[in-house]
Design a protein around this motif. Structure first.
Motif, PDB file in Angstrom:
ATOM      1  N   GLY A  49      -2.038  -1.275  -5.795  1.00  0.00           N
ATOM      2  CA  GLY A  49      -1.864  -1.567  -4.277  1.00  0.00           C
ATOM      3  C   GLY A  49      -1.094  -0.522  -3.698  1.00  0.00           C
ATOM      4  O   GLY A  49      -0.951  -0.134  -2.716  1.00  0.00           O
ATOM      5  N   LEU A  50      -0.240   0.337  -4.677  1.00  0.00           N
ATOM      6  CA  LEU A  50       0.534   1.394  -3.975  1.00  0.00           C
ATOM      7  C   LEU A  50      -0.375   2.439  -3.319  1.00  0.00           C
ATOM      8  O   LEU A  50      -1.532   2.999  -4.134  1.00  0.00           O
ATOM      9  CB  LEU A  50       1.223   1.986  -5.196  1.00  0.00           C
ATOM     10  CG  LEU A  50       2.435   3.028  -4.877  1.00  0.00           C
ATOM     11  CD1 LEU A  50       3.533   2.483  -4.048  1.00  0.00           C
ATOM     12  CD2 LEU A  50       2.805   3.776  -6.126  1.00  0.00           C
ATOM     13  N   PHE A  51       0.317   2.996  -2.276  1.00  0.00           N
ATOM     14  CA  PHE A  51      -0.457   4.040  -1.547  1.00  0.00           C
ATOM     15  C   PHE A  51      -0.759   5.279  -2.415  1.00  0.00           C
ATOM     16  O   PHE A  51      -0.053   5.720  -3.359  1.00  0.00           O
ATOM     17  CB  PHE A  51       0.424   4.463  -0.429  1.00  0.00           C
ATOM     18  CG  PHE A  51      -0.310   5.648   0.401  1.00  0.00           C
ATOM     19  CD1 PHE A  51      -1.093   5.159   1.490  1.00  0.00           C
ATOM     20  CD2 PHE A  51      -0.289   6.928   0.136  1.00  0.00           C
ATOM     21  CE1 PHE A  51      -1.825   6.320   2.218  1.00  0.00           C
ATOM     22  CE2 PHE A  51      -0.697   7.941   0.924  1.00  0.00           C
ATOM     23  CZ  PHE A  51      -1.518   7.592   1.841  1.00  0.00           C
ATOM     24  N   PRO A  52      -2.021   5.848  -2.475  1.00  0.00           N
ATOM     25  CA  PRO A  52      -3.164   5.732  -1.705  1.00  0.00           C
ATOM     26  C   PRO A  52      -4.030   4.659  -1.987  1.00  0.00           C
ATOM     27  O   PRO A  52      -5.138   4.426  -1.447  1.00  0.00           O
ATOM     28  CB  PRO A  52      -3.616   6.935  -1.725  1.00  0.00           C
ATOM     29  CG  PRO A  52      -3.523   7.499  -3.164  1.00  0.00           C
ATOM     30  CD  PRO A  52      -2.154   6.973  -3.484  1.00  0.00           C
ATOM     31  N   ASP A  53      -3.885   3.610  -3.262  1.00  0.00           N
ATOM     32  CA  ASP A  53      -4.879   2.827  -3.585  1.00  0.00           C
ATOM     33  C   ASP A  53      -4.746   1.491  -2.834  1.00  0.00           C
ATOM     34  O   ASP A  53      -4.622   0.588  -3.417  1.00  0.00           O
ATOM     35  CB  ASP A  53      -4.432   2.638  -5.060  1.00  0.00           C
ATOM     36  CG  ASP A  53      -5.481   1.878  -5.991  1.00  0.00           C
ATOM     37  OD1 ASP A  53      -6.759   1.824  -5.424  1.00  0.00           O
ATOM     38  OD2 ASP A  53      -5.110   1.429  -7.120  1.00  0.00           O
ATOM     39  N   VAL A  54      -4.639   1.473  -1.505  1.00  0.00           N
ATOM     40  CA  VAL A  54      -4.301   0.539  -0.614  1.00  0.00           C
ATOM     41  C   VAL A  54      -5.407  -0.900  -0.438  1.00  0.00           C
ATOM     42  O   VAL A  54      -5.043  -1.751  -0.220  1.00  0.00           O
ATOM     43  CB  VAL A  54      -4.114   0.790   0.871  1.00  0.00           C
ATOM     44  CG1 VAL A  54      -3.047   2.021   0.910  1.00  0.00           C
ATOM     45  CG2 VAL A  54      -5.247   1.560   1.254  1.00  0.00           C
ATOM     46  N   ASP A  55      -6.703  -0.424  -0.978  1.00  0.00           N
ATOM     47  CA  ASP A  55      -7.686  -1.506  -0.977  1.00  0.00           C
ATOM     48  C   ASP A  55      -7.710  -2.109  -2.343  1.00  0.00           C
ATOM     49  O   ASP A  55      -8.746  -2.902  -2.542  1.00  0.00           O
ATOM     50  CB  ASP A  55      -9.012  -0.861  -0.784  1.00  0.00           C
ATOM     51  CG  ASP A  55      -8.871  -0.373   0.844  1.00  0.00           C
ATOM     52  OD1 ASP A  55      -8.176  -1.341   1.749  1.00  0.00           O
ATOM     53  OD2 ASP A  55      -9.459   0.448   1.233  1.00  0.00           O
ATOM     54  N   ALA A  56      -6.853  -1.920  -3.386  1.00  0.00           N
ATOM     55  CA  ALA A  56      -7.131  -2.453  -4.720  1.00  0.00           C
ATOM     56  C   ALA A  56      -6.973  -3.760  -4.656  1.00  0.00           C
ATOM     57  O   ALA A  56      -6.247  -4.440  -3.775  1.00  0.00           O
ATOM     58  CB  ALA A  56      -5.789  -1.717  -5.376  1.00  0.00           C
ATOM     59  N   VAL A  57      -7.843  -4.470  -5.511  1.00  0.00           N
ATOM     60  CA  VAL A  57      -7.971  -5.973  -5.400  1.00  0.00           C
ATOM     61  C   VAL A  57      -6.961  -6.353  -6.727  1.00  0.00           C
ATOM     62  O   VAL A  57      -7.164  -5.858  -7.764  1.00  0.00           O
ATOM     63  CB  VAL A  57      -9.518  -6.359  -5.695  1.00  0.00           C
ATOM     64  CG1 VAL A  57      -9.800  -7.741  -6.015  1.00  0.00           C
ATOM     65  CG2 VAL A  57     -10.436  -5.875  -4.426  1.00  0.00           C
TER      66      VAL A  57
END
Ligand code: NDP
Length: 285
Positions: free
Chosen positions: A202-210
């Motif tokens: 979930g850490l930026f840039p992986d903001v849409d991580a489920v």
């Protein structure tokens, strides 16, 4: 800064992060300004092969302390004069404090998390499920165990790191701890009090991580927390809030570990609201 700096008394530094827009620098300098302290917090990038010389420079120039991040947290210990009990248990230092002519290593990450948690509930007697087995998980695991958590389940993608953390927690703190390999959506049992994400999901840039968890297994009486400071509202926290859980974001932990560092360096209590506002500004929240 309108007045010249006194280098002997007024510098802190952070090793290992890019210099521009460093969130910790913005947070600390806002707190210094708010308290009328003519101190500076500098971001200084140090290559691993230069760490020993960098600590020597810190000593020579009379820096009051430092923060460190990956990859220096473990390696730095050999260059210090001592470490706190908790930092010794974790085998990692994120904060250096000058005490007289000695440089002492502390670890404020886990303490910062515990401080955030205490705003909702005391860790004493709690059953915890924590995802992750890296540096953040180690710090949180040790500090929650020292605060009296009764049971900690470590859920991690790689068995080696997960089992190593469980062994460390049992040996150093005596807490009841167990490991579960993270495969598919993890089902949280009804008796769990606190769920913690200490991974970098979930850490930026992986903001849409489920987040791989069975959200239907969360119950409204559970506290769900996330170490991710940017963005503070992760998939895990958004879904947990829908269930009715109380949630804690990673900004709270970042602010609280900063509060502890600030107190150790200056002896002054900073205003956490000023520090959080500075971080929100950097992260555009
Ligand atoms: P580490 O690299 O030491 O550990 C990362 C952990 O995340 C490991 O357990 C790793 O599992 C797990 N992980 C990473 N990606 C995935 C994935 N896709 N699926 C499952 N597991 C995954 O990092 P740190 O512990 O130092 O930092 C973790 C996070 O904590 C970072 O995002 C950091 O920003 C945050 N943090 C926040 C602080 C705050 O004050 N809010 C303070 C310190 C850290 P595996 O072992 O299998 O590789």
């Amino acid at each position: 800064m309108s007045q010249p700096l006194n280098f002997k008394q007024e510098l802190t530094c952070v090793f290992g992060q890019p210099i521009s827009e460093n969130p910790s620098q913005c947070m600390m300098e806002a707190a210094f300004k708010d308290k009328g302290l003519e101190w500076r917090y500098q971001s200084i990038e140090v290559a691993p092969e230069n760490l020993e010389q960098a600590v020597g420079g810190l000593r020579a120039m009379g820096f009051r302390g430092a923060n460190l991040t990956i990859p220096h947290k473990v390696e730095v210990i050999q260059y210090l004069d001592g470490v706190s009990e908790a930092a010794a248990m974790m085998g990692a230092v994120n904060t250096i404090v000058r005490k007289g002519d000695q440089l002492i290593g502390e670890n404020t990450d886990g303490k910062g998390f515990v401080q955030s948690l205490k705003e909702l509930s005391d860790p004493q007697g709690k059953k915890i499920v924590m995802f992750g087995a890296g540096g953040a998980a180690r710090a949180i695991g040790v500090e929650t165990a020292l605060e009296g958590a009764t049971e900690i389940t470590i859920v991690n993608r790689s068995a080696e790191r997960g089992e190593a953390l469980v062994a460390l927690l049992k040996e150093k703190t005596g807490v009841s701890a167990s490991f579960v390999l993270w495969e598919g959506d993890y089902v949280v049992t009804d008796d769990v009090d606190v769920v913690i994400n200490a991974t970098s999901i979930g850490l930026f840039p992986d903001v849409d991580a489920v987040f791989p968890i069975d959200f239907s297994s969360l119950k409204p009486n559970m506290i769900v927390s996330d170490v991710i400071p940017n963005p503070p509202q992760t998939h895990l926290l958004r879904e947990a809030a829908k269930v009715g859980c109380q949630t804690l974001d990673g900004l709270g932990m970042l602010v609280n570990q900063g509060v502890i560092g600030f107190q150790l360096w200056t002896g002054v209590d900073p205003d956490p609201k000023v520090m959080r506002a500075a971080l929100e500004d950097v992260f555009g929240v």
